[in-house]
Design an enzyme around this catalytic site. Structure first.
Site, mmCIF file in Angstrom:
data_model
loop_
_atom_site.group_PDB
_atom_site.id
_atom_site.type_symbol
_atom_site.label_atom_id
_atom_site.label_comp_id
_atom_site.label_asym_id
_atom_site.label_seq_id
_atom_site.Cartn_x
_atom_site.Cartn_y
_atom_site.Cartn_z
ATOM 1 N N ASN A 164 6.428 -15.070 2.699
ATOM 2 C CA ASN A 164 6.674 -13.642 2.538
ATOM 3 C C ASN A 164 7.339 -13.085 3.799
ATOM 4 O OD1 ASN A 164 4.734 -10.758 3.023
ATOM 5 N ND2 ASN A 164 6.303 -10.853 1.463
ATOM 6 N N CYS A 206 -2.909 -6.336 6.553
ATOM 7 C CA CYS A 206 -2.504 -4.934 6.667
ATOM 8 C C CYS A 206 -2.368 -4.535 8.141
ATOM 9 C CB CYS A 206 -3.506 -4.019 5.969
ATOM 10 S SG CYS A 206 -3.070 -2.263 6.092
ATOM 11 N N LYS A 250 -4.068 -13.218 2.053
ATOM 12 C CA LYS A 250 -2.770 -12.943 2.671
ATOM 13 C C LYS A 250 -2.994 -12.648 4.148
ATOM 14 C CE LYS A 250 1.515 -10.374 2.310
ATOM 15 N NZ LYS A 250 1.952 -9.022 2.630
ATOM 16 N N GLU A 263 0.828 -1.199 0.000
ATOM 17 C CA GLU A 263 0.000 0.000 0.000
ATOM 18 C C GLU A 263 0.867 1.255 0.000
ATOM 19 O OE1 GLU A 263 -3.498 2.165 -0.069
ATOM 20 O OE2 GLU A 263 -3.134 0.026 -0.398
#
Length: 314
Positions: free
Chosen positions: A199, A98, A139, A9
């Site tokens: 990740n 997030c 995710k 983002e």
């Protein structure tokens, strides 16, 4: 091995996706998130964030770009997921990772890792709304404050019908502080049957290999490392050395020229400064240049400064 460009983002916009996929090495990109609250969003919201929808859902280099949604209401996420696919997205990704305070405060992103049942209902409802031939991925992080629900959350997402799951190997509370806890991904992978993508904290080929070994995952997702070294995917796949600084400067100028053409002004200035915050981790030249660049607020002034860094022609 599949290499996915992470949905960062505020910096990995469509121009960044264009440049990084033209350099090569990526199999898939995920967009910045589209915030879903309580309505079916108009097409222009999707195409503004993901203009690749107007060219077959791919970058010009041919890399598929999957729309990412963020929200907490299963029905509205499903409605918008179906619309994204209708508009040309080759699947849908759901953001449960997030860490931004503003997002979490409004019950979006990583805060949902406290609500295993909500994760299940969102994924299940979205999966039922999207044609079966289109992937629905998600995710997550390892948790919000701790890892106590890591396996349960991943299992719920898998049982709800997700096609794959990317795991950032830190909790929300960990933020981006090293290390990334890759062995935790291996623990999760033992409990779920869907493909897992590892990740977190992959900055070079050596760390990519270590991540694969410790996470027991073949597929990886690159985020901040891809911004610090624009050819990181090729560096990992083919052992290519980092792009020379002159080539990086040329990329920066291309980015600024794109933004000037679109008259983005301050938007570009902020984003290029964010990019520099990663570049300076790899390039000493970026570190020294950033002290000048951070004072500029107009994209044209930034472009002029970048042009001044080019070697003078004889």
């Amino acid at each position: 091995m599949q290499i996915v460009l992470a949905p960062m983002e505020g910096v990995v916009d469509h121009l960044m996706r264009e440049m990084l996929t033209q350099i090569g090495g990526y199999d898939l990109c995920i967009t910045e998130f589209i915030r879903v609250v309580d309505q079916k969003l108009p097409a222009r919201v999707f195409t503004r964030l993901c203009p690749e929808l107007l060219q077959g859902g791919k970058t010009r280099a041919g890399t598929p770009v999957r729309v990412q949604l963020l929200g907490q209401e299963p029905h509205w996420l499903a409605e918008n997921a179906a619309r994204a696919v209708e508009l040309g997205s080759p699947g849908v990704d759901l953001n449960f990772g997030c860490p931004a305070k503003a997002v979490n405060k409004s019950r979006g992103g990583a805060v949902l890792l406290k609500e295993t049942e909500t994760l299940y209902q969102i994924v299940k409802t979205v999966r039922e709304a999207v044609p079966s031939n289109f992937p629905v991925s998600a995710k997550i992080r390892l948790g919000y404050e701790d890892t106590s629900l890591a396996i349960a959350n991943a299992a719920a997402i898998a049982e709800a019908g997700a096609s794959s799951l990317a795991i950032h190997a830190r909790t929300k509370s960990d933020g981006y502080r090293p290390p990334a806890y890759w062995p935790w991904i291996a623990k999760i992978k033992q409990q779920v049957t869907i493909p897992i993508i590892a990740n977190g904290e992959i900055w070079n080929a050596e760390q990519a290999l270590l991540c694969q070994q410790q996470s027991d995952c073949t597929d990886i997702m690159l985020g901040r490392g891809a911004l610090a070294m624009p050819n990181l995917a090729q560096h990992i796949r083919q052992g290519k050395p980092p792009l020379p600084w002159l080539a990086v400067l040329e990329l920066l100028m291309r980015y600024s020229e794109f933004e000037i053409a679109g008259d983005k002004g301050k938007y570009y200035a902020n984003r290029v400064k964010q990019w520099f915050s990663y570049l300076k981790l790899q390039y000493p030249e970026a570190q020294s240049l950033f002290s000048q660049l951070r004072l500029l607020t107009k994209s044209r002034d930034i472009l002029t400064l970048l042009q001044q860094q080019l070697p003078s022609k004889p």
